[in-house]
Write a protein that holds these residues in place. Sequence first.
Motif, PDB file in Angstrom:
ATOM      1  N   VAL A   1       9.940 -29.030  13.952  1.00  0.00           N
ATOM      2  CA  VAL A   1      10.407 -27.846  13.233  1.00  0.00           C
ATOM      3  C   VAL A   1      11.051 -28.273  11.909  1.00  0.00           C
ATOM      4  O   VAL A   1      11.820 -29.237  11.858  1.00  0.00           O
ATOM      5  N   ARG A   2      10.744 -27.586  10.841  1.00  0.00           N
ATOM      6  CA  ARG A   2      11.333 -27.717   9.497  1.00  0.00           C
ATOM      7  C   ARG A   2      11.005 -29.025   8.767  1.00  0.00           C
ATOM      8  O   ARG A   2      11.376 -29.217   7.630  1.00  0.00           O
ATOM      9  N   THR A   3      10.264 -29.920   9.394  1.00  0.00           N
ATOM     10  CA  THR A   3       9.997 -31.180   8.717  1.00  0.00           C
ATOM     11  C   THR A   3       8.553 -31.215   8.216  1.00  0.00           C
ATOM     12  O   THR A   3       7.932 -30.186   7.993  1.00  0.00           O
ATOM     13  N   GLN A   4       8.016 -32.402   8.037  1.00  0.00           N
ATOM     14  CA  GLN A   4       6.679 -32.590   7.481  1.00  0.00           C
ATOM     15  C   GLN A   4       6.236 -33.995   7.828  1.00  0.00           C
ATOM     16  O   GLN A   4       6.949 -34.727   8.529  1.00  0.00           O
ATOM     17  N   LEU A   5       5.058 -34.392   7.386  1.00  0.00           N
ATOM     18  CA  LEU A   5       4.512 -35.678   7.804  1.00  0.00           C
ATOM     19  C   LEU A   5       5.404 -36.863   7.444  1.00  0.00           C
ATOM     20  O   LEU A   5       5.341 -37.922   8.097  1.00  0.00           O
TER      21      LEU A   5
ATOM     22  N   LEU B   1       0.913 -34.503  -8.231  1.00  0.00           N
ATOM     23  CA  LEU B   1       1.902 -35.571  -8.135  1.00  0.00           C
ATOM     24  C   LEU B   1       3.130 -35.156  -7.341  1.00  0.00           C
ATOM     25  O   LEU B   1       3.711 -35.966  -6.617  1.00  0.00           O
ATOM     26  N   GLU B   2       3.538 -33.898  -7.461  1.00  0.00           N
ATOM     27  CA  GLU B   2       4.742 -33.443  -6.770  1.00  0.00           C
ATOM     28  C   GLU B   2       4.621 -33.626  -5.265  1.00  0.00           C
ATOM     29  O   GLU B   2       5.603 -33.942  -4.589  1.00  0.00           O
TER      30      GLU B   2
ATOM     31  N   GLY C   1       6.049 -28.537   4.656  1.00  0.00           N
ATOM     32  CA  GLY C   1       5.787 -29.568   3.674  1.00  0.00           C
ATOM     33  C   GLY C   1       5.034 -29.031   2.473  1.00  0.00           C
ATOM     34  O   GLY C   1       5.380 -27.998   1.901  1.00  0.00           O
ATOM     35  N   TRP C   2       3.954 -29.738   2.109  1.00  0.00           N
ATOM     36  CA  TRP C   2       3.176 -29.378   0.933  1.00  0.00           C
ATOM     37  C   TRP C   2       1.855 -28.709   1.300  1.00  0.00           C
ATOM     38  O   TRP C   2       0.997 -28.531   0.428  1.00  0.00           O
ATOM     39  N   SER C   3       1.682 -28.332   2.572  1.00  0.00           N
ATOM     40  CA  SER C   3       0.526 -27.523   2.932  1.00  0.00           C
ATOM     41  C   SER C   3       0.727 -26.096   2.447  1.00  0.00           C
ATOM     42  O   SER C   3       1.832 -25.702   2.058  1.00  0.00           O
ATOM     43  N   ASP C   4      -0.358 -25.295   2.478  1.00  0.00           N
ATOM     44  CA  ASP C   4      -0.243 -23.901   2.044  1.00  0.00           C
ATOM     45  C   ASP C   4       0.807 -23.170   2.863  1.00  0.00           C
ATOM     46  O   ASP C   4       0.886 -23.337   4.087  1.00  0.00           O
ATOM     47  N   LEU C   5       1.596 -22.334   2.185  1.00  0.00           N
ATOM     48  CA  LEU C   5       2.667 -21.604   2.849  1.00  0.00           C
ATOM     49  C   LEU C   5       2.178 -20.325   3.524  1.00  0.00           C
ATOM     50  O   LEU C   5       2.395 -20.096   4.695  1.00  0.00           O
ATOM     51  N   ARG C   6       1.551 -19.450   2.738  1.00  0.00           N
ATOM     52  CA  ARG C   6       1.139 -18.142   3.243  1.00  0.00           C
ATOM     53  C   ARG C   6       2.267 -17.523   4.080  1.00  0.00           C
ATOM     54  O   ARG C   6       2.175 -17.411   5.305  1.00  0.00           O
ATOM     55  N   PRO C   7       3.364 -17.128   3.429  1.00  0.00           N
ATOM     56  CA  PRO C   7       4.574 -16.702   4.138  1.00  0.00           C
ATOM     57  C   PRO C   7       4.359 -15.616   5.185  1.00  0.00           C
ATOM     58  O   PRO C   7       5.066 -15.567   6.189  1.00  0.00           O
ATOM     59  N   ASP C   8       3.381 -14.732   4.970  1.00  0.00           N
ATOM     60  CA  ASP C   8       3.162 -13.641   5.913  1.00  0.00           C
ATOM     61  C   ASP C   8       2.235 -14.023   7.064  1.00  0.00           C
ATOM     62  O   ASP C   8       2.038 -13.238   7.992  1.00  0.00           O
ATOM     63  N   ALA C   9       1.645 -15.210   7.006  1.00  0.00           N
ATOM     64  CA  ALA C   9       0.728 -15.625   8.064  1.00  0.00           C
ATOM     65  C   ALA C   9       1.502 -15.962   9.336  1.00  0.00           C
ATOM     66  O   ALA C   9       2.635 -16.444   9.278  1.00  0.00           O
ATOM     67  N   PRO C  10       0.917 -15.731  10.509  1.00  0.00           N
ATOM     68  CA  PRO C  10       1.599 -16.064  11.773  1.00  0.00           C
ATOM     69  C   PRO C  10       1.902 -17.549  11.870  1.00  0.00           C
ATOM     70  O   PRO C  10       1.149 -18.382  11.363  1.00  0.00           O
ATOM     71  N   LYS C  11       3.000 -17.878  12.533  1.00  0.00           N
ATOM     72  CA  LYS C  11       3.364 -19.277  12.771  1.00  0.00           C
ATOM     73  C   LYS C  11       3.599 -19.501  14.266  1.00  0.00           C
ATOM     74  O   LYS C  11       4.357 -20.386  14.664  1.00  0.00           O
ATOM     75  N   ASP C  12       2.955 -18.691  15.090  1.00  0.00           N
ATOM     76  CA  ASP C  12       3.143 -18.854  16.528  1.00  0.00           C
ATOM     77  C   ASP C  12       2.352 -20.052  17.043  1.00  0.00           C
ATOM     78  O   ASP C  12       1.540 -20.647  16.337  1.00  0.00           O
TER      79      ASP C  12
END
Length: 305
Positions: free
Chosen positions: A54-58, A11-12, A83-94
């Motif tokens: 950048v920084r937003t979501q759907l 729900l969140e 947004g609410w997709s998986d974060l995986r903070p250490d994964a690349p974001k290039d």
Amino acid sequence: MTAHVATALGLEAQNYARRWLKCGEIAVATLRDGTRIRYVRVGRGPNLVLTHTVRTQLDLFQRVIPLLSPHFTVYALDLPGFGWSDLRPDAPKDEPTLRAALKDFIATLGIERPILAGESIGATLSLSLAAEVGDAVERVFAFNTYDYLPGLERSNLLASIIIKSVRAPVVGPVFAALENRAITGGIMNGGFHDPRSLPSDLLDEYGRVGGRAGYSKAARTLLKALPSFVAARARYRAITAPVTLVWGDKDWSTLRDRAGVEAAVPAPDVITLERTGHFSALERSQTWADIILAATAAAKATAIR
């Protein structure tokens, strides 16, 4: 078409989107690497995939989707780490990593010959993916591409201080931990000609998302990867699909930045919107939709003749 079974969201991750999405699907697609991507699907007709900034979501497209869904099957997604997709903070974001995720998302849902429309990094990803897949894309609409530096730092003084701090080895983590409504709103206000175009409740939603464990680290990873989006411009020359480039006259890009993109894309249509900043999907939603509707209608009329 690829078989895909949508997974229900908690729900969140649905509550805010359900305020503006009165019908349609809010679900999760699981990519080949296991990353879970939140998306919405609504409407009927040709496939249209919307990719955010950048920084937003759907939810950036909350004013655009109701205008487009009577004419298209609209898909909008939260990129990995947003947004609410998986974060995986250490994964690349290039750029190559996010482009691969966008391509995988389209394949996972079996979306055939989509029209790609994106804002900011979403525009850059749409262009670079079109360059990669050729005729598998019907058309591209790129609003305020983000393929230059500095970018977000031009938003305002607060953005300049925060973004520069991200690159500092000690101060960066401290500032990144200040992800909150006031800071996010202060930075984003610099992306509008009229800051009143940013819905207050959307800013509340960004605050909720920013409070997720690991979100600040994931955001910092993306900001450090922004040079990869600049490098993506070299790919544009391979695009074969028709492209419409749209700029807000108050966007962070300079005239030189825009000229570089326009020279890199083969024979684009170019539109400049007056009194419009970087987040044009919120600030000029009707015009945003009209541009897509007019271009696709003209293409269809030409094909019939």
